[in-house]
Write a protein that holds these residues in place. Structure first.
Motif, PDB file in Angstrom:
ATOM      1  N   UNK A 202       0.829  -1.210   0.000  1.00  0.00           N
ATOM      2  CA  UNK A 202       0.000   0.000   0.000  1.00  0.00           C
ATOM      3  C   UNK A 202       0.863   1.260   0.000  1.00  0.00           C
ATOM      4  N   UNK A 203       0.303   2.337  -0.523  1.00  0.00           N
ATOM      5  CA  UNK A 203       1.042   3.604  -0.490  1.00  0.00           C
ATOM      6  C   UNK A 203       1.327   4.029   0.952  1.00  0.00           C
ATOM      7  N   UNK A 204       0.330   3.790   1.839  1.00  0.00           N
ATOM      8  CA  UNK A 204       0.515   4.227   3.227  1.00  0.00           C
ATOM      9  C   UNK A 204       1.139   3.121   4.076  1.00  0.00           C
ATOM     10  N   UNK A 205       1.908   2.246   3.438  1.00  0.00           N
ATOM     11  CA  UNK A 205       2.698   1.187   4.088  1.00  0.00           C
ATOM     12  C   UNK A 205       1.836   0.137   4.792  1.00  0.00           C
ATOM     13  N   UNK A 206       0.921   0.585   5.679  1.00  0.00           N
ATOM     14  CA  UNK A 206       0.031  -0.345   6.382  1.00  0.00           C
ATOM     15  C   UNK A 206       0.789  -1.390   7.185  1.00  0.00           C
ATOM     16  N   UNK A 207       1.952  -1.021   7.707  1.00  0.00           N
ATOM     17  CA  UNK A 207       2.638  -1.924   8.637  1.00  0.00           C
ATOM     18  C   UNK A 207       1.873  -1.914   9.944  1.00  0.00           C
ATOM     19  N   UNK A 208       1.993  -3.012  10.708  1.00  0.00           N
ATOM     20  CA  UNK A 208       1.347  -3.048  12.020  1.00  0.00           C
ATOM     21  C   UNK A 208       2.266  -2.356  13.017  1.00  0.00           C
ATOM     22  N   UNK A 209       1.861  -1.191  13.539  1.00  0.00           N
ATOM     23  CA  UNK A 209       2.800  -0.396  14.342  1.00  0.00           C
ATOM     24  C   UNK A 209       3.180  -1.059  15.661  1.00  0.00           C
ATOM     25  N   UNK A 210       2.380  -2.034  16.130  1.00  0.00           N
ATOM     26  CA  UNK A 210       2.698  -2.677  17.406  1.00  0.00           C
ATOM     27  C   UNK A 210       3.654  -3.853  17.221  1.00  0.00           C
ATOM     28  N   UNK A 211       4.010  -4.144  15.980  1.00  0.00           N
ATOM     29  CA  UNK A 211       4.962  -5.231  15.746  1.00  0.00           C
ATOM     30  C   UNK A 211       6.292  -4.633  15.295  1.00  0.00           C
ATOM     31  N   UNK A 212       7.384  -5.290  15.702  1.00  0.00           N
ATOM     32  CA  UNK A 212       8.690  -4.843  15.223  1.00  0.00           C
ATOM     33  C   UNK A 212       8.816  -5.195  13.744  1.00  0.00           C
ATOM     34  N   UNK A 213       9.902  -4.730  13.144  1.00  0.00           N
ATOM     35  CA  UNK A 213      10.166  -5.019  11.735  1.00  0.00           C
ATOM     36  C   UNK A 213      10.122  -6.528  11.488  1.00  0.00           C
ATOM     37  N   UNK A 214      10.840  -7.271  12.318  1.00  0.00           N
ATOM     38  CA  UNK A 214      10.904  -8.725  12.122  1.00  0.00           C
ATOM     39  C   UNK A 214       9.521  -9.355  12.328  1.00  0.00           C
ATOM     40  N   UNK A 215       8.783  -8.870  13.318  1.00  0.00           N
ATOM     41  CA  UNK A 215       7.452  -9.447  13.580  1.00  0.00           C
ATOM     42  C   UNK A 215       6.491  -9.146  12.444  1.00  0.00           C
ATOM     43  N   UNK A 216       6.602  -7.951  11.860  1.00  0.00           N
ATOM     44  CA  UNK A 216       5.763  -7.607  10.715  1.00  0.00           C
ATOM     45  C   UNK A 216       6.002  -8.570   9.556  1.00  0.00           C
ATOM     46  N   UNK A 217       7.282  -8.845   9.307  1.00  0.00           N
ATOM     47  CA  UNK A 217       7.621  -9.723   8.183  1.00  0.00           C
ATOM     48  C   UNK A 217       7.169 -11.152   8.477  1.00  0.00           C
ATOM     49  N   UNK A 218       7.287 -11.549   9.757  1.00  0.00           N
ATOM     50  CA  UNK A 218       6.967 -12.934  10.114  1.00  0.00           C
ATOM     51  C   UNK A 218       5.460 -13.202  10.193  1.00  0.00           C
ATOM     52  N   UNK A 219       4.665 -12.142  10.394  1.00  0.00           N
ATOM     53  CA  UNK A 219       3.240 -12.328  10.707  1.00  0.00           C
ATOM     54  C   UNK A 219       2.502 -13.187   9.668  1.00  0.00           C
ATOM     55  N   UNK A 220       2.682 -12.865   8.400  1.00  0.00           N
ATOM     56  CA  UNK A 220       2.000 -13.615   7.344  1.00  0.00           C
ATOM     57  C   UNK A 220       2.379 -15.090   7.352  1.00  0.00           C
ATOM     58  N   UNK A 221       3.623 -15.364   7.753  1.00  0.00           N
ATOM     59  CA  UNK A 221       4.083 -16.755   7.778  1.00  0.00           C
ATOM     60  C   UNK A 221       3.508 -17.493   8.981  1.00  0.00           C
ATOM     61  N   UNK A 222       3.401 -16.781  10.117  1.00  0.00           N
ATOM     62  CA  UNK A 222       2.794 -17.388  11.305  1.00  0.00           C
ATOM     63  C   UNK A 222       1.349 -17.760  11.018  1.00  0.00           C
ATOM     64  N   UNK A 223       0.677 -16.867  10.285  1.00  0.00           N
ATOM     65  CA  UNK A 223      -0.714 -17.128   9.923  1.00  0.00           C
ATOM     66  C   UNK A 223      -0.813 -18.419   9.120  1.00  0.00           C
ATOM     67  N   UNK A 224       0.204 -18.643   8.282  1.00  0.00           N
ATOM     68  CA  UNK A 224       0.189 -19.863   7.456  1.00  0.00           C
ATOM     69  C   UNK A 224       0.745 -21.066   8.198  1.00  0.00           C
ATOM     70  N   UNK A 225       1.034 -20.889   9.516  1.00  0.00           N
ATOM     71  CA  UNK A 225       1.494 -21.980  10.367  1.00  0.00           C
ATOM     72  C   UNK A 225       2.789 -22.617   9.873  1.00  0.00           C
ATOM     73  N   UNK A 226       3.686 -21.766   9.381  1.00  0.00           N
ATOM     74  CA  UNK A 226       4.998 -22.264   8.989  1.00  0.00           C
ATOM     75  C   UNK A 226       5.785 -22.558  10.272  1.00  0.00           C
ATOM     76  N   UNK A 227       6.624 -23.613  10.296  1.00  0.00           N
ATOM     77  CA  UNK A 227       7.420 -23.900  11.494  1.00  0.00           C
ATOM     78  C   UNK A 227       8.306 -22.708  11.877  1.00  0.00           C
ATOM     79  N   UNK A 228       8.494 -22.545  13.197  1.00  0.00           N
ATOM     80  CA  UNK A 228       9.210 -21.372  13.726  1.00  0.00           C
ATOM     81  C   UNK A 228      10.604 -21.190  13.133  1.00  0.00           C
ATOM     82  N   UNK A 229      11.353 -22.303  13.052  1.00  0.00           N
ATOM     83  CA  UNK A 229      12.731 -22.209  12.565  1.00  0.00           C
ATOM     84  C   UNK A 229      12.759 -21.720  11.119  1.00  0.00           C
ATOM     85  N   UNK A 230      11.797 -22.203  10.352  1.00  0.00           N
ATOM     86  CA  UNK A 230      11.726 -21.802   8.944  1.00  0.00           C
ATOM     87  C   UNK A 230      11.392 -20.324   8.826  1.00  0.00           C
TER      88      UNK A 230
END
Lengths: 262, 272
Positions: free
Chosen positions: A82-110
């Motif tokens: 999105x133009x307005x980024x739409x990052x989740x401000x309560x998550x850190x950079x790493x957590x923002x990137x990881x969120x979509x993967x957690x939703x897909x239940x990818x293993x933690x190490x991966x």
């Protein structure tokens, strides 16, 4: 190979008795791995078309299919920046990137490995535990791109992603995007109102008209990459597209003057 | 360091002048000590009530228990206990209801009329019912405090959930988030600034209500103590008690504000 097909797409907004035809008879076929820019003056329906492909706001007529399946809802196969980024401000950079993967239940190490790789790819390593509020606009958009890349969606939809950035940061991110695109072979649909940006980036520029939003020109860009905005061919194409877009812009202005006479 | 010291002195100036004038008035005999005792007398009383009343006896109690056996400390602890329990009951009921009302328009439509009618009733107005239902002691006090804390938390939670920026919802749906994850990982954190503002107001209300409820229903606590002191016209003790109420309130609010800053360290509004 054709991946996204829009046929006879129509979108009518009705508000307070007013009817606005935002999209009319859009026919568009986009191949796998293509970099397509939707270009036009603001209000021409390019974002409406993008939102329809993303599944946020379905068309009122016609159909859109992705890989042969009709689009019914948003999904991670079509990642949106999105133009307005739409990052989740309560998550850190790493957590923002990881969120979509957690939703897909990818293993933690991966997830951790994927996040590390993306932080490196987008030069974000030093910022992994920062919150979005501590980042510049360019950095935030990098995180938003990394968040979508993490999903590994075959299609990336970008809604004027660099519109709010300064010229230098913008060129920087454009180059990075091209690098990512050629490395991953994703299909990219990129909305912009900057003619230069569209010529710099796209394989194909779809110029749209103002209300009703239709396709005015479907222009292939045959220039070799990396493209030089100072080159003669670049500027020739820029002049030609400027003429088209300016004509639309003027029609738009004239119409608004008609609607609200001075 | 010197700048900090200067700031401290600057802030202390007005209170010191007020105390000096007050002390001078009392010493000069303008007002009777029963109406308004001198600040030094109040301070002496405060210190006296803070310290243990009995001499230390190693056989019956530990050193720490003895140190904390002063009347003021015991009363402050009782008041604090009621605030915490009452707030947990009131806020604990308000939070889930607020989340449901904010997220589901049907729940909102069902509950809102009742909420709107009950909300303007001050907790104090429940005193007769509280005593009728719960008798005397802690239960009616906790009941009143819970009511005081309930509505601020409820209203802010509803507003927080309803005001979540649509862009976060779109971004989350784009990532393939299901309804429950959307609620827990996106809507709830996005609403926390509102919810915590409600918690702060709720604790403030709870603190007001605890003093009132102690004046009617129980035999200890700071509210009871200052009312008791009135019966004996111990105005120094009244003022010492009021001062303690102020200190305790300040400590509570500082604690909640610290918690806020920690939980909302990501929030733009807290940028320095």
């Amino acid at each position: 190979m054709t991946q996204i097909v829009a046929s006879k797409v129509q979108k009518v907004f009705r508000t307070a008795g007013l009817e606005v035809v935002a999209l009319k008879d859009i026919d568009l076929a986009i191949g796998k791995g293509e970099f397509v820019c939707l270009l036009g003056p603001s209000g021409c329906g390019k974002s409406t078309l993008l939102n329809a492909i993303a599944g946020f706001s379905l068309p009122t007529g016609g159909t859109i299919t992705v890989d042969g399946r009709p689009v019914a809802a948003p999904g991670p196969d079509r990642g949106m920046v999105f133009q307005e980024y739409a990052l989740f401000p309560w998550m850190t950079v790493a957590q923002n990137i990881a969120f979509g993967l957690e939703v897909q239940k990818m293993p933690k190490a991966e997830i951790a490995a994927r996040v590390d790789q993306l932080l490196g790819m987008l030069n974000l390593k030093d910022f992994r535990d920062r919150f979005p509020k501590d980042l510049s606009g360019g950095m935030r958009q990098r995180v938003a791109i990394a968040r979508i890349l993490a999903l590994d969606s075959p299609i990336m939809l970008m809604d004027e992603p660099f519109g709010a950035l300064d010229a230098l940061t913008r060129r920087n991110l454009q180059d990075e995007l091209l690098r990512i695109w050629s490395a991953t072979g994703k299909t990219i649909i990129f909305v912009t109102h900057s003619i230069e940006e569209s010529i710099y980036l796209a394989d194909r520029i779809v110029v749209m008209t103002y209300r009703p939003g239709t396709i005015k020109r479907d222009q292939r860009v045959a220039l070799a990459r990396p493209r030089d905005p100072a080159a003669a061919e670049f500027n020739e194409l820029k002049r030609e597209l400027s003429r088209l877009v300016m004509a639309e812009q003027q029609r738009h202005a004239a119409e608004e003057m008609g609607m609200y006479p001075p | 360091m010197t700048r900090r010291l200067k700031g401290l002195l600057h802030g202390a100036l007005v209170p010191l002048v007020v105390l000096a004038v007050w002390e001078a008035c009392s010493r000069a005999g303008f007002v009777s000590a029963i109406v308004l005792p001198a600040p030094t007398a109040v301070a002496a009383k405060w210190w006296q009530s803070l310290l243990p009343a009995q001499a230390y006896d190693a056989a019956t109690q530990s050193r720490l228990a003895w140190l904390l056996s002063g009347e003021l400390i015991q009363d402050a602890a009782s008041s604090l206990y009621r605030v915490v329990v009452g707030f947990l009951v009131g806020g604990g009921l308000a939070l889930p209801l607020g989340l449901a009302m904010g997220a589901k328009p049907r729940v909102y439509d069902l509950c809102n009329p009742l909420v709107q009618v009950l909300r303007p009733i001050p907790p104090i107005a429940y005193i007769p019912l509280a005593i009728l239902w719960f008798g005397l002691g802690n239960p009616p006090a906790v009941f009143l405090i819970a009511i005081g804390a309930f509505f601020p938390v409820l209203m802010n939670t509803i507003a927080g959930v309803r005001n979540v920026d649509g862009i976060y919802l779109r971004a989350a749906k784009n990532l393939g988030v299901g309804e429950w994850t959307l609620f827990v990982r996106v809507i709830l954190p996005a609403a926390t600034p509102y919810i915590l503002a409600g918690v702060r107001i709720g604790i403030g209300t709870a603190f007001i209500v605890v003093i009132v409820s102690e004046m009617i229903a129980v035999n200890d606590g700071l509210g009871f103590r200052i009312l008791e002191a009135r019966e004996f016209m111990w105005s120094d003790k009244i003022i010492a008690g009021m001062f303690t109420i102020g200190l305790l309130g300040l400590a509570l609010d500082t604690g909640v504000s610290r918690l806020n800053n920690h939980l909302l360290r990501w929030h733009r509004g807290l940028e320095h």
